[in-house]
Write a protein that holds these residues in place. Structure first.
Motif, mmCIF file in Angstrom:
data_model
loop_
_atom_site.group_PDB
_atom_site.id
_atom_site.type_symbol
_atom_site.label_atom_id
_atom_site.label_comp_id
_atom_site.label_asym_id
_atom_site.label_seq_id
_atom_site.Cartn_x
_atom_site.Cartn_y
_atom_site.Cartn_z
ATOM 1 N N GLU A 113 -16.485 -5.401 -0.789
ATOM 2 C CA GLU A 113 -15.632 -6.563 -1.047
ATOM 3 C C GLU A 113 -14.255 -6.122 -1.548
ATOM 4 O OE1 GLU A 113 -15.643 -10.689 -3.714
ATOM 5 O OE2 GLU A 113 -17.251 -9.217 -3.925
ATOM 6 N N LYS A 117 -10.512 -6.603 0.336
ATOM 7 C CA LYS A 117 -9.372 -7.268 -0.297
ATOM 8 C C LYS A 117 -8.136 -6.379 -0.282
ATOM 9 C CE LYS A 117 -12.048 -10.321 -3.320
ATOM 10 N NZ LYS A 117 -12.462 -10.628 -4.711
ATOM 11 N N GLN A 120 -6.551 -6.827 2.884
ATOM 12 C CA GLN A 120 -6.298 -8.249 3.125
ATOM 13 C C GLN A 120 -7.157 -8.829 4.247
ATOM 14 O OE1 GLN A 120 -2.001 -8.500 3.594
ATOM 15 N NE2 GLN A 120 -1.705 -8.490 1.378
ATOM 16 N N HIS A 122 -10.274 -11.300 5.306
ATOM 17 C CA HIS A 122 -10.908 -12.518 4.798
ATOM 18 C C HIS A 122 -11.870 -13.052 5.853
ATOM 19 C CE1 HIS A 122 -8.079 -12.713 1.435
ATOM 20 N NE2 HIS A 122 -7.115 -12.460 2.305
ATOM 21 N N PRO A 123 -13.010 -13.622 5.417
ATOM 22 C CA PRO A 123 -13.539 -13.647 4.052
ATOM 23 C C PRO A 123 -14.080 -12.280 3.646
ATOM 24 C CG PRO A 123 -15.136 -14.578 5.556
ATOM 25 C CD PRO A 123 -13.913 -14.278 6.375
ATOM 26 N N THR A 124 -14.604 -12.184 2.429
ATOM 27 C CA THR A 124 -14.988 -10.876 1.904
ATOM 28 C C THR A 124 -16.436 -10.859 1.408
ATOM 29 O OG1 THR A 124 -14.072 -11.495 -0.255
ATOM 30 C CG2 THR A 124 -12.640 -10.263 1.242
#
Length: 213
Positions: A113, A117, A120, A122-124
């Protein structure tokens, strides 16, 4: 005669784990809810109801029932609640880290996760595989790890999880939620999603890793 506890560790001599029937989980959770104002421990609950559920699952059901208690809004109550939450979050983090480390040891390539991030994405989910893998015949692009027992009546948690996991399958494709303590059969139904217990996932992926070497 030794009684086998339901939901205990993996055993190659028994059929694959598919979850625990709701009819086994529901009475124990209901009893925990009835006793919640007494803040029962496992022994107290087991003294009031006969079950073969593993003690760790019984404890998880008690903890879920205690979330239904009205909050203690005194300064002391808020401080105690914060302390308990921090401890629980730290335990969950340690369990998740151990699971992730084991998958890395097996040689699987993925982004955590935090790593998602950083670039960048998404989602994670907790794990996003660089190449999808198969777990017991189910194609997984991602995994979400939960350090507890999954069941439909879990207060405030079950509905939140379903929303989260539906988003992952919709945007990332098929995947799985991995519960440390196992789960109730059909507790969550989302197209493209499978539920697994941690022990079976590690057993399956460890075996695949050994066979590929």
């Amino acid at each position: 005669m030794q009684v086998k506890m339901i939901g205990a560790v993996i055993d190659d001599s028994v059929p694959p784990y598919i979850g625990i029937p709701r009819g086994t989980v529901e009475p124990v959770f209901k009893m925990a809810c009835r006793l919640r104002f007494a803040k029962p421990d496992v022994d107290m609950l087991l003294g009031r109801i006969d079950t073969q559920l593993d003690r760790m699952i019984v404890l998880a059901l008690i903890e879920a029932a205690l979330r239904l208690l009205p909050p203690d809004n005194t300064p002391e109550g808020r401080a105690e609640a914060k302390k308990k939450m921090q401890k629980k979050m730290e335990q969950a983090r340690l369990h998740e880290t151990a699971f992730i480390d084991q998958l890395r040891y097996f040689g699987y390539q993925f982004l955590t996760e935090r790593e998602q991030k950083e670039v960048q994405l998404h989602p994670t989910p907790d794990i996003r595989f660089l190449r999808p893998i198969s777990i017991q015949g189910h194609l997984c692009h991602w995994l979400e790890y939960k350090s507890y027992f999954g069941f439909k009546a879990n207060p405030f948690i079950a509905s939140k999880n379903k929303k989260q996991l539906t988003k992952y399958t919709s945007e990332l494709g098929s995947g799985a939620v991995v519960y440390k303590l196992g789960f109730e059969i059909d507790h969550i139904l989302v197209a493209g999603l499978r539920s697994f217990r941690e022990a079976e996932v590690l057993h399956s992926l460890g075996r695949q890793s050994r066979l590929s070497k």
